[in-house]
Design a protein around this motif. Structure first.
Motif, short mmCIF file in Angstrom:
data_model
loop_
_atom_site.label_atom_id
_atom_site.label_comp_id
_atom_site.label_asym_id
_atom_site.label_seq_id
_atom_site.Cartn_x
_atom_site.Cartn_y
_atom_site.Cartn_z
N ASP A 75 0.82 -1.21 0.00
CA ASP A 75 0.00 0.00 0.00
C ASP A 75 0.86 1.27 0.00
O ASP A 75 0.56 2.24 0.68
N THR A 76 1.95 1.20 -0.77
CA THR A 76 2.80 2.38 -0.93
C THR A 76 2.77 2.80 -2.39
O THR A 76 2.41 2.04 -3.26
N HIS A 77 3.15 4.02 -2.62
CA HIS A 77 3.27 4.57 -3.97
C HIS A 77 1.95 4.43 -4.75
O HIS A 77 1.87 3.68 -5.72
N PRO A 78 0.92 5.16 -4.38
CA PRO A 78 -0.38 5.08 -5.07
C PRO A 78 -0.34 5.71 -6.46
O PRO A 78 0.42 6.65 -6.70
N TYR A 79 -1.15 5.15 -7.37
CA TYR A 79 -1.23 5.66 -8.73
C TYR A 79 -2.56 5.23 -9.35
O TYR A 79 -3.24 4.34 -8.85
N TYR A 80 -2.90 5.84 -10.47
CA TYR A 80 -4.07 5.46 -11.26
C TYR A 80 -3.58 4.73 -12.50
O TYR A 80 -2.49 5.03 -13.01
N VAL A 81 -4.38 3.81 -13.00
CA VAL A 81 -3.98 3.07 -14.20
C VAL A 81 -5.22 2.64 -14.98
O VAL A 81 -6.24 2.29 -14.39
N ASP A 82 -5.12 2.73 -16.30
CA ASP A 82 -6.17 2.19 -17.17
C ASP A 82 -5.93 0.70 -17.35
O ASP A 82 -4.79 0.26 -17.48
N GLY A 83 -7.00 -0.04 -17.36
CA GLY A 83 -6.91 -1.48 -17.56
C GLY A 83 -8.22 -2.03 -18.06
O GLY A 83 -9.16 -1.29 -18.36
N ILE A 84 -8.27 -3.33 -18.16
CA ILE A 84 -9.46 -4.05 -18.60
C ILE A 84 -10.02 -4.85 -17.44
O ILE A 84 -9.28 -5.50 -16.71
N LEU A 85 -11.32 -4.79 -17.29
CA LEU A 85 -12.04 -5.67 -16.37
C LEU A 85 -13.05 -6.46 -17.18
O LEU A 85 -13.55 -5.98 -18.20
N GLY A 86 -13.33 -7.68 -16.74
CA GLY A 86 -14.25 -8.51 -17.51
C GLY A 86 -15.09 -9.42 -16.65
O GLY A 86 -14.76 -9.73 -15.51
N GLU A 87 -16.20 -9.83 -17.22
CA GLU A 87 -17.12 -10.79 -16.61
C GLU A 87 -17.56 -11.78 -17.68
O GLU A 87 -17.43 -11.52 -18.88
N ARG A 88 -18.11 -12.91 -17.25
CA ARG A 88 -18.50 -13.96 -18.18
C ARG A 88 -19.92 -14.43 -17.96
O ARG A 88 -20.50 -14.25 -16.89
N LYS A 89 -20.44 -15.04 -19.02
CA LYS A 89 -21.74 -15.71 -18.98
C LYS A 89 -21.56 -17.01 -19.74
O LYS A 89 -20.99 -17.03 -20.84
N ILE A 90 -22.04 -18.11 -19.16
CA ILE A 90 -21.93 -19.42 -19.79
C ILE A 90 -23.30 -20.05 -19.86
O ILE A 90 -24.02 -20.13 -18.86
N ILE A 91 -23.66 -20.48 -21.08
CA ILE A 91 -24.95 -21.14 -21.33
C ILE A 91 -24.65 -22.54 -21.86
O ILE A 91 -23.86 -22.70 -22.80
#
Length: 191
Positions: A75-91
């Motif tokens: 929890d040192t050196h805080p910063y912001y970053v762009d990234g990808i988040l994802g979720e899934r659906k399975i049928i």
């Protein structure tokens, strides 16, 4: 006085603008609270709904670009970053929804995050997979092929400690794997 205010506003905006760094920047190379930003829109090609099939099942993977607040471990050196988040659906083949995390996307922490570069094999784009309710089991999804409308993912577990109290231990003993419900390899098409 008006000129001083304009100059101050300009310098203030330049200070914060200069706190943006491209995606390939290491967090240890930036000042606190800087922003590792997707300046060149490198992540946009992954954003969207992807669909593929395996063993009679249909997988939907929704990926979104997010700005997150992070820090170097400890929890040192805080910063912001762009990234990808994802979720899934399975049928499944009978039309029964086995997993649907897309409907409530990220409400309790997304299962997928990235993009990072793999070390082995070198340079592939990679998502991390944190399947819910799997006793902290984690995996990587390496993008082995990408054409813009199709991407092929390769699933591989990350080393992890064994949880002797895991609710899935009997399943693992019987089948030799966790009930993750995700294919080893799959080609997805952008919808």
């Amino acid at each position: 006085m008006k000129n001083i205010l304009l100059i101050t506003a300009f310098l203030f905006s330049q200070y914060f603008y200069s706190q943006e760094y491209p995606l390939n920047t290491s967090p240890s190379d930036i000042p606190n609270n800087a922003y590792i930003k997707d300046i060149n829109n490198e992540l946009n090609k992954y954003v969207g709904l992807w669909k593929g099939s395996w063993n009679g099942k249909t997988l939907y993977l929704e990926l979104r670009k997010f700005k997150t607040y992070s820090s170097i471990p400890g929890d040192t050196h805080p910063y912001y970053v762009d990234g990808i988040l994802g979720e899934r659906k399975i049928i499944n083949a009978n039309g029964v929804i086995e997993i649907d995390r897309i409907t409530s996307f990220g409400s309790d922490g997304a299962e997928f995050s990235g993009m990072s570069k793999s070390i082995k094999p070198p340079g592939r784009d990679r998502l991390l997979f944190f399947p819910k309710n799997m006793c902290r089991k984690q995996a990587t999804l390496d993008i082995t092929n990408f054409t813009g409308t199709q991407m092929t993912l390769h699933f591989e577990y990350l080393p992890s400690a064994i949880d002797e109290n895991c609710v899935h231990n009997a399943y693992v003993d019987q089948y030799g794997d966790f009930p993750i419900n995700f294919p080893k390899d799959i080609t997805l098409t952008k919808q």
